[in-house]
Enzyme design. Sequence first.
Site, short mmCIF file in Angstrom:
data_model
loop_
_atom_site.label_atom_id
_atom_site.label_comp_id
_atom_site.label_asym_id
_atom_site.label_seq_id
_atom_site.Cartn_x
_atom_site.Cartn_y
_atom_site.Cartn_z
CB CYS B 404 -0.97 0.01 1.17
SG CYS B 404 -0.20 -0.32 2.73
CG HIS B 448 -4.18 0.96 4.26
ND1 HIS B 448 -3.62 0.17 3.29
CD2 HIS B 448 -5.16 1.66 3.65
CE1 HIS B 448 -4.24 0.36 2.14
NE2 HIS B 448 -5.19 1.29 2.32
CG ASP B 464 -6.95 3.01 -0.05
OD1 ASP B 464 -5.82 2.94 -0.58
OD2 ASP B 464 -7.34 2.23 0.85
#
Lengths: 323, 648
Positions: B404, B448, B464
């Site tokens: 991520c 994250h 995101d």
Amino acid sequence: MLLWNHYPLNFTPKKARDMPTHIATRLIDAASQIILGKEHAVRLALACLLARGHLLMEDMPGVGKTTLAHALAHLLGLRFQRIQFTSDMLPADILGVSVFDQRDGSFRFHPGPVFSEMILADEINRATPKAQSALLEAMEERQISAEGRTYPLPASFFVIATQNPTDQIGTFPLPESQLDRFLMRISLGYPDPASERALLAGEDRRNMLARLPPVLAAGELDTLLAATRQIHVGPRLLDYVQALLARSRESGDFSSGLSPRAGLALLAAARAWALLGGRDHVLPEDVQAVLPAVAGHRLRPVGELPLPPDELTRRLLMAVPLP
Amino acid sequence: MTPKPHLRPDQTGWLLACAALSLAPHATHLPPSLIGVCGLLLGWRIVLLRQGDRLPHRVLLFALALSLVALVAIEFQRLFGKEPGIALLAGLLIIKLLETHDVRDARTVILLSFFMEMGLFLYQQTMGVAALALAGSVSTVAALLSLEGRAEPPRARGMAAARLVLQGLPLMLVLFVLFPRIQGPLWGLPADAYTHRTGLSDSMSPGDVARISESGAIAFRARFEGDPPPPAERYWRGPVLSEFDGRTWRQTRGSVTDAPSYRSQGTAYTYTLTLEPHNHRWLLALDFPAAAPGLRYSSDFQLLAQAPVHTRVRVDLVSHPGTQVGLDESDAVLRQALYLPPESNPRTRALGTRLRAEARTSGEIPALVIAHFQAIKLAYTLDPLPLGRDDVDSFLFETRQGFCEHFAAAFVVTLRAAGVPARVVTGYQGGEINAVDGSFVVRQSDAHAWAEIWLAGKGWQRIDPTAASAPRRIDSGLAGALPGIDRLPLLVRSDLPWLRTLRDNLEAIDNRWNQWVLGYNPARQQALLSALGLARTDWTTLTALLAAAGAAVAGVLAAWALRRRSPADGIDRDWARFCQQLAAIGIPRAPWEGPLDYARRAGSRRPDLAPHLDAIAATYANLRYGRANADPTARQRFHQSIKAFRPR
């Protein structure tokens, strides 16, 4: 059926002479006539025999060991055999030997002196360990084995062994494991002046013994032995005996404590002592009375100075409170 | 002089066992070399015990101790502080065992063992550690017991020790509840209490978040009033990273205020956050928390605590996901959010310029970047290939696989190149509900990174980019997005249902432990005491209360023990009374003296009493040691005769 003199003494003595207590009292009285001033030792020796144990007497020569053994055998009405142990003795001299019989063409076993009801093993520590162990095995098993066959010894089989102090020349001290086979070890010691005077003034003990009638009638010894086994031991007393055993193991005063076999021996002797005291149950006092004789030869003190056995057991007793 | 009694084999055995049990849990944090040395020395001592050999000479022991100190000094580079201290104690305990041959040494070993058990809590205070310390304590108590009295089978000895520890439990509870509490880490030492924590940091380089994700440790728990938000809304916002030097992202130091600069609006989620210590100031919250007392708010909308979080904290929060933030953002912040170091990632910058040209309005650019990311099929993996000098270029144009933080970084760089202010936000995404106690658990593996972009009139908005390539990461967590990867922590894997159940149960228990045992702070103590009707308590009241309660517990235990010691039945009580009366006239019974002997001795001192004494002693002996007597009147008569016995 046995009756007992419970406290308070409320039974009517119908056949008082037949009561085990009275038989025992008669025995002690008779033996005390022969061995003067040694009532406690005589009582212990009698208790040892009533507990079906073997007795070891350790003392200087000439204090009356042999005479006591003679007297006990005579009073109990037992077939008596004396074996004088010497350094050249062989096991067959004790147990017996098989001899070839020319008429039958077979071997026949000739029983040795051990086949008797009461053995006096005189000066047992003069013999070699081999001869000693022949007797000691017979004591333990109450039978002997020779040439592949087993010969049972008489139902009443008692050994009274005498031993001179082991620091004398030419002795083989009994190993600890074999000492354990004697229920008690006692010593007589010198008589007190009054008793010695009576002894010196009186007639020969052997002659007196020969004249003295046996105290026990046939079957009375069996009655006594059975009565001894039936003496009651309560849970509190077992607690006390266990506490004594435990203390002997963990106090650090002894290099090895009392074994379970020693515990059984202590109880058996205490039963006999209670019977001699006229009770149907064992008291702590009974245990305390026999403890020096039962435990003295089984305890080894820790440390340099060997304390006398009486002192050792006295310390043990005083360290254990009654439960 | 009596010789010093040496330890029996069973005593030495217990000492070895308690030392081993006390030291074993320390193996997780002591250096391996020291553990090895301790193990070898312990083994040597066991061999000595078995063979009954003499213990090593003092000179050898002295040399051993010196080399042990040297080993600790080499391993830790110092001799003072918590860790070298514990290591030294561990070593000295073992060496002490090697010279232990009498009771005095044994007591030292026992004291050291207790200390080692306490030392466990300097590292961790979990329930598991408490259980280990308890096991160690029981064995140490057993060793202490073995120093007194006779040898017993190990099982009986262990049970006796456990009973003793159990009897100590009421006192322990009193101390726990009433002992005056202090705020702060009770077990921490200042020097190294706050080291070794896995978790987010105030900077991010490629691979950082992936590394955090390998830990299954719990980051925080939340308990919602009502339903938790849907999975796509579970973004727990943490550090905001705006500064970029071409490789590493860092926080910008902004202003901090007591109230948020935004107005909360929209749906509200109310929850209590229990955050594990991470030694930083930031708290984690859903977007965007409303004003609450005692909390601080930074200019980039982070929620901060007053001081770094060194102990577990509980915060009550209300979040409004619909809140708009940063509508009138300052130029300086926007400039920072557009900055790219010159000469870094040239290909990405070219991509950004190209996409900007394609877009009609700046509002379309993010969608174009996402579409591009999808078109070039970026792969989501915990194990990306190593990147080249320009990380973002390598990721977008060569390896095309990343975690991520790669996605977020590439997205922000592309947007900045296209002229849209953007920044990286780190935090946690997801979390799951513990089926056992209903709490919401977020782990380090939920760490994250995502992006925030600023659009005129809309303010800062969350995007995101990982969701574009791996939508399952958002819906079903890391394990759902990366099935079959065994580098994931065992506890996070979703393919083992029984493991999940086990984990849920364990963590629910652990949560209770945290809340009720470790979280029992001055405030909770105060609350509990006021619930008991003691509204205002200062430390003097507490101390008095503590002393009173302790005395009460000790009194109850002592009464119980005395009751058990008192004579079991009437016969013994009567006999004890008889002995007391004789003792009062100067003839005490020796503890070992039998009844008949005692009566005879007493009778010789007081002939006037002799008949009485003999009768009573004989009756007692008969009742106590004779056959079970069916006659109840005998006991009654005995009782009467004792009552009537009044010697003067």
